[in-house]
Design an enzyme around this catalytic site. Structure first.
Site, PDB file in Angstrom:
ATOM      1  N   SER A   1    -127.131 -29.199 -38.110  1.00  0.00           N
ATOM      2  CA  SER A   1    -125.713 -29.494 -38.318  1.00  0.00           C
ATOM      3  C   SER A   1    -125.178 -30.319 -37.150  1.00  0.00           C
ATOM      4  O   SER A   1    -125.637 -30.164 -36.017  1.00  0.00           O
ATOM      5  CB  SER A   1    -124.974 -28.154 -38.407  1.00  0.00           C
ATOM      6  N   PRO A   2    -124.185 -31.184 -37.403  1.00  0.00           N
ATOM      7  CA  PRO A   2    -123.636 -31.965 -36.290  1.00  0.00           C
ATOM      8  C   PRO A   2    -123.045 -31.053 -35.216  1.00  0.00           C
ATOM      9  O   PRO A   2    -122.308 -30.125 -35.535  1.00  0.00           O
ATOM     10  CB  PRO A   2    -122.514 -32.791 -36.940  1.00  0.00           C
TER      11      PRO A   2
ATOM     12  N   GLN B   1    -122.748 -38.730 -38.177  1.00  0.00           N
ATOM     13  CA  GLN B   1    -121.467 -38.233 -38.691  1.00  0.00           C
ATOM     14  C   GLN B   1    -120.339 -39.026 -38.038  1.00  0.00           C
ATOM     15  O   GLN B   1    -120.162 -38.968 -36.822  1.00  0.00           O
ATOM     16  CB  GLN B   1    -121.303 -36.742 -38.360  1.00  0.00           C
TER      17      GLN B   1
ATOM     18  N   TYR C   1    -109.479 -32.697 -37.572  1.00  0.00           N
ATOM     19  CA  TYR C   1    -109.497 -34.043 -36.991  1.00  0.00           C
ATOM     20  C   TYR C   1    -108.710 -34.991 -37.903  1.00  0.00           C
ATOM     21  O   TYR C   1    -108.077 -34.552 -38.856  1.00  0.00           O
ATOM     22  CB  TYR C   1    -110.950 -34.481 -36.755  1.00  0.00           C
TER      23      TYR C   1
ATOM     24  N   ARG D   1    -117.790 -34.003 -45.075  1.00  0.00           N
ATOM     25  CA  ARG D   1    -117.563 -32.630 -44.598  1.00  0.00           C
ATOM     26  C   ARG D   1    -116.099 -32.255 -44.795  1.00  0.00           C
ATOM     27  O   ARG D   1    -115.193 -32.981 -44.386  1.00  0.00           O
ATOM     28  CB  ARG D   1    -117.960 -32.491 -43.127  1.00  0.00           C
TER      29      ARG D   1
ATOM     30  N   ARG E   1    -125.727 -23.334 -34.494  1.00  0.00           N
ATOM     31  CA  ARG E   1    -126.012 -22.593 -33.255  1.00  0.00           C
ATOM     32  C   ARG E   1    -127.466 -22.128 -33.148  1.00  0.00           C
ATOM     33  O   ARG E   1    -128.038 -22.226 -32.051  1.00  0.00           O
ATOM     34  CB  ARG E   1    -125.025 -21.438 -33.101  1.00  0.00           C
TER      35      ARG E   1
HETATM   36  C1  LIG Z   1    -121.422 -26.737 -29.845  1.00  0.00           C
HETATM   37  C2  LIG Z   1    -120.955 -27.065 -31.208  1.00  0.00           C
HETATM   38  C3  LIG Z   1    -120.485 -28.330 -31.510  1.00  0.00           C
HETATM   39  C4  LIG Z   1    -120.080 -28.672 -32.797  1.00  0.00           C
HETATM   40  N1  LIG Z   1    -119.706 -29.951 -33.085  1.00  0.00           N
HETATM   41  C5  LIG Z   1    -119.495 -30.320 -34.364  1.00  0.00           C
HETATM   42  C6  LIG Z   1    -119.329 -31.685 -34.714  1.00  0.00           C
HETATM   43  O1  LIG Z   1    -119.427 -32.568 -33.892  1.00  0.00           O
HETATM   44  N2  LIG Z   1    -119.085 -31.983 -36.010  1.00  0.00           N
HETATM   45  C7  LIG Z   1    -118.992 -31.006 -36.973  1.00  0.00           C
HETATM   46  O2  LIG Z   1    -118.749 -31.319 -38.136  1.00  0.00           O
HETATM   47  N3  LIG Z   1    -119.175 -29.721 -36.651  1.00  0.00           N
HETATM   48  C8  LIG Z   1    -119.446 -29.352 -35.392  1.00  0.00           C
HETATM   49  N4  LIG Z   1    -119.709 -28.043 -35.104  1.00  0.00           N
HETATM   50  C9  LIG Z   1    -119.754 -27.066 -36.185  1.00  0.00           C
HETATM   51  C10 LIG Z   1    -121.191 -26.879 -36.687  1.00  0.00           C
HETATM   52  O3  LIG Z   1    -121.703 -28.069 -37.255  1.00  0.00           O
HETATM   53  C11 LIG Z   1    -121.277 -25.761 -37.735  1.00  0.00           C
HETATM   54  O4  LIG Z   1    -120.508 -26.123 -38.858  1.00  0.00           O
HETATM   55  C12 LIG Z   1    -120.789 -24.418 -37.193  1.00  0.00           C
HETATM   56  O5  LIG Z   1    -121.278 -24.194 -35.876  1.00  0.00           O
HETATM   57  C13 LIG Z   1    -121.251 -23.256 -38.080  1.00  0.00           C
HETATM   58  O6  LIG Z   1    -122.640 -23.203 -38.185  1.00  0.00           O
HETATM   59  P1  LIG Z   1    -123.536 -22.118 -37.371  1.00  0.00           P
HETATM   60  O7  LIG Z   1    -123.013 -20.760 -37.766  1.00  0.00           O
HETATM   61  O8  LIG Z   1    -124.941 -22.363 -37.864  1.00  0.00           O
HETATM   62  O9  LIG Z   1    -123.371 -22.382 -35.910  1.00  0.00           O
HETATM   63  C14 LIG Z   1    -120.098 -27.691 -33.805  1.00  0.00           C
HETATM   64  C15 LIG Z   1    -120.543 -26.403 -33.493  1.00  0.00           C
HETATM   65  C16 LIG Z   1    -120.996 -26.087 -32.233  1.00  0.00           C
HETATM   66  C17 LIG Z   1    -121.516 -24.701 -31.972  1.00  0.00           C
END
Ligand SMILES: Cc1cc2nc3c(=O)[nH]c(=O)nc-3n(C[C@H](O)[C@H](O)[C@H](O)COP(=O)(O)O)c2cc1C
Ligand SMILES: Cc1cc2nc3c(=O)[nH]c(=O)nc-3n(C[C@H](O)[C@H](O)[C@H](O)COP(=O)(O)OP(=O)(O)OC[C@H]3O[C@@H](n4cnc5c(N)ncnc54)[C@H](O)[C@@H]3O)c2cc1C
Length: 773
Positions: free
Chosen positions: A424-425, A502, A583, A631, A725
């Protein structure tokens, strides 16, 4: 103590007999308005766990119940002319009447006073009682007398159901789904004694109304159901035993939670138990189990603290504390299962093939996972895996073992992903001037070598003022494009992964510190001006953004187009448009952040206008054989914000505009949000959008094991799973998860192959070790 149970259902009777058995000096009375052999309903089902604890507390009752049980292992689904069966599910069923008679007989044996045909008006009718158990069922008069104390929270669910019986005996828990001109009906059927099966028919309010079922009496409804379910009934008739209900006897399930479970009425302590305190939908058949477990817990607390009146307040407090947690857990699982049946017609029945429909039904509560199904019925699951792999384009021989669903390929436009896992981004805040550097090469390169099919770079900003922080990556000049090209080339040369970019614009959440210096906080110096849909700051201390005018809209659209053209030149395989998390584009979609009164605000069409224009503009530039996902924040998690219903409307618009997938995230739009986190907590949004709007989706959020991903993909709740994560913790998450589920037929990078067998062997050894308690 003097104990009175008002209501002689499973809760009142079982509590009465346990207390009398453990402390014969108690005077225990159960007051029941019905006669001993009167009862509503047909059969109830139990779990093995409840039987085990009943055996501990009163083996005599448990043994008699066990002897009267009908046990069956199979589930059979009738759907669109198919009959599918799986085994290993282990249910036990018993007639409600039989169960009550066993409990009544045991009460009498132990000296519990049973008073039948007495309709208790109030707890005050028993002034001598130390403890009054309000076990008087869902319509509890005792609970209703004290709404301020018990604070009942009642939700009436939309579906209608009628509880019938039949003398046809079924050897499996049978579900029959039937389409009518006005919508789908389903029957939940199970045998509970040698002559009778329960036959519950359920449908939506719309279908109920359209068929005029509200105007029919019970005989009319029975005739309707006999006709609709003629095939599964094969000549048998249906019967009712709810003649006491006036009208049609089609009910709505009411979900009950109480704010408090006990009360002192000035003379006696009064406590709710069973259906009087909480309800759980019959979709997972747990109401009787909860009633029995309540009775056991209250007894256990008396055993722990002493069987005397002084202990009652402490006992009741502890009982409530313990039971609340377990009840909430069951109610959650019941809610998922119940919601599945509420939406089955519009979401799954017309969309899914019978095989996947069956899988989706079996995993409806989300408590039964892919590996859990394997334990229950290995042959069935492996057959399903073969079916799934073949529908994903793999050639699997009949006797062959197919890869689990998350390891099947996925084709979209000209891009074939080798499996269903996406990095994921994730913003890393580690760039200068928006340029990818060695950190990004190592970070993303490592994750690409870790087995995921698609690796996203972080939100990549389309102009300097589109950045969240000074450390964010960008794509507005050739130097940045060259950095991206290097990353893409590395990933393509060293892994099977595809690479995604993204694109986003921070909007009102821009010009902030990097995460570890104060997430979302404005910079101490060097802030740049912000733009958004409306002039609303994100935090109190955030900069007030300028509401975008037409020139801003035109400029930002062109910034997205320029970034897309640069991205195309990098050789990246996939583009995602970031319309989530508050955003810029998200700020247009949400009514919380878009208060405009021009053609960009108000209705869904207006709020989506700018994001859709951007989408169309980038789609025109991005290569036709490469996909673009979008997204969305599918829930703002606060009053007045977007809900999954709104997200579905936007998803439909993006689908019409040519989006290939919707990446279903949520939140971060408003600081007032109150998200309900938990395992797979955003997957329901993906499920809804994929199966109602019929556009492929990416699920994301607390997906942390292969078992989660397999369950989601296999059930058709998403096409891809994005994992964020866990990928920070483990760059080779996909390869490691494959090893954990015993999938060894997966390629590791050639440089690392020497480690593969050792890793797999160590895992297998650890799994074979006995657990030391
Ligand atoms: C450190 C960090 C940075 C993130 N940056 C972005 C981002 O740049 N773009 C985005 O769409 N989501 C971002 N997210 C959200 C993640 O892509 C994801 O949707 C969210 O962490 C839930 O997934 P998880 O439970 O597997 O961590 C970020 C999450 C984390 C933890
Ligand atoms: C369609 C349907 C299917 C179900 N299927 C299942 C299933 O498969 N498995 C399962 O476990 N559960 C099932 N249930 C739920 C189950 O019936 C209840 O959850 C369970 O019976 C709760 O037990 P209880 O003792 O709390 O209440 P109840 O069983 O409702 O007992 C309350 C008793 O109190 C008596 N009473 C009420 N008011 C008074 C009064 N004022 N004075 C004296 N007596 C009074 C009533 O006559 C009744 O006997 C189903 C329910 C429905 C509606």
């Amino acid at each position: 103590m003097r104990i009175v149970c008002i209501g002689g259902g499973p809760a009142g009777l079982y509590f009465g007999l346990l207390m009398k058995k453990l402390h014969p000096a108690h005077a225990v009375t159960v007051v029941e308005r019905n006669r001993p052999y009167d009862t509503f309903g047909w059969g109830v089902v139990f779990s093995d766990a409840t039987m085990d604890s009943m055996k501990t507390w009163d083996p005599e009752t448990a043994d008699t119940i066990q002897d009267a049980f009908n046990h069956w292992d199979d589930i059979e689904v009738w759907f669109k002319g198919t009959k599918q069966r799986t085994t290993g599910h282990g249910f036990v069923g018993i007639g409600r009447k039989k169960l009550l008679n066993i409990l009544q007989a045991r009460c009498e044996q132990l000296g519990v006073e049973l008073v039948f045909e007495r309709d208790a008006e109030s707890d005050l009718d028993f002034p001598d009682a130390d403890l009054i158990i309000a076990s008087d069922g869902f319509n509890s008069k005792i609970r209703i007398r004290y709404p301020e104390v018990f604070k009942p929270d009642l939700v009436t669910r939309p579906n209608r159901y009628i509880w019938l019986g039949t003398n046809k005996l079924y050897d499996a828990f049978t579900f029959d789904f039937r389409r009518t001109d006005h919508g789908w009906f389903q029957a939940h059927i199970y045998k509970f004694d040698d002559q009778t099966s329960t036959f519950i028919v359920e449908t939506t309010e719309e279908a109920f109304e359209a068929h005029g079922l509200g105007k029919l009496d019970q005989d009319g409804s029975i005739a309707f159901c006999e006709d609709l379910f003629a095939e599964v009934l094969s000549g048998a008739t249906l019967m009712t035993n709810a003649r006491h209900l006036r009208g049609s006897a089609w009910l709505n399930f009411q979900r009950l939670i109480c704010g408090r479970w006990s009360h002192f009425n000035g003379r006696s302590h009064v406590v709710l138990m069973g259906d009087a305190a909480h309800t759980a939908h019959f979709a997972i058949g747990s109401g009787t189990k909860l009633a029995i477990d309540d009775a056991i817990e209250l007894t256990r607390q008396f055993e722990l603290r002493g069987h005397n009146a002084q202990q009652i307040p402490a006992v009741l407090a502890a009982y409530e504390e313990v039971r609340r947690v377990d009840v909430a857990r069951i109610q959650n699982a019941a809610r998922n299962a119940m919601e599945w049946f509420e939406v089955v017609g519009r979401r799954y029945a017309d969309t899914l093939e019978p095989e996947q429909f069956m899988y989706s039904m079996l995993t409806r509560s989300q408590r039964i996972s892919h590996e859990n199904l394997r334990l229950r019925d290995k042959a069935w699951l492996e057959n399903y895996e073969r079916w799934f792999a073949r529908s994903a384009g793999l050639d699997v021989p009949d006797a062959g073992r197919a890869p689990p669903p998350m390891f099947t390929p996925y084709l979209v436009r000209g891009v074939t992903l080798p499996n269903r896992i996406v990095v994921s981004p994730m913003a890393m805040y580690s760039a200068a001037d928006g340029e990818p550097n060695d950190f990004h090469l190592v970070h993303l390169g490592a994750r690409a070598m870790g087995g995921a099919a698609l690796v996203f770079g972080e939100m990549t900003c389309v102009s300097p003022d589109a950045r969240i922080t000074p450390g964010c990556l960008g794509l507005w000049n050739e130097r940045q494009a060259a950095g991206w090209k290097r990353l893409v080339a590395f990933v393509h040369a060293n892994s099977v992964a595809k690479f995604g970019i993204q694109l986003g614009h921070a909007g009102r959440k821009g010009s902030t510190k990097v995460a570890w210096e104060g997430i979302d906080r404005p910079l101490d110096g060097g802030n740049w001006p912000l733009i958004s849909a409306s002039p609303i700051p994100y935090l109190k201390e955030s900069q007030v953004p300028k509401a975008m005018d037409r020139a801003d809209i035109a400029r930002v659209t062109q910034d997205f187009v320029r970034a897309t053209a640069l991205a195309a030149g990098t050789g990246a395989d996939w583009l995602e448009l970031h319309c989530a998390h508050g955003y810029l584009l998200s700020s247009f979609l949400s009514p919380l952040t878009n208060l405009r009164d021009d053609e960009y605000g108000g209705s869904h069409d207006n709020r989506a206008r700018f994001p859709l224009d951007v989408f169309r503009a980038i789609r025109a530039v991005w290569p036709a054989d490469k996909p673009i996902s979008v997204r969305l924040s599918c829930h703002d998690w606060t009053d007045g914000g977007n809900t999954p219903e709104d997200a579905a409307i936007f998803a439909e618009m993006f689908k019409q505009a040519g989006a290939d997938l919707i990446d279903c995230s949520s939140g971060q739009v408003s600081k007032a949000e109150q998200p309900v986190y938990g395992r797979l907590f955003q997957t329901p949004f993906s499920d809804k959008i994929r199966n109602e709007i019929r556009i492929p989706t990416i699920a994301v959020g607390a997906i942390s094991e292969a078992d989660h991903a397999n369950s989601i993909i296999a059930a058709g709740r998403a096409d891809l799973c994005a994992v964020a994560r866990p990928h920070l913790a483990d760059s080779a998450w996909t390869l490691h998860e494959a090893a954990k589920i015993g999938l060894t037929d997966i390629a590791w990078p050639k440089q690392y192959r020497m480690a593969k067998m050792q890793y797999e062997t160590n895992l297998a050894r650890a799994a074979a070790q006995p657990v030391v308690k």
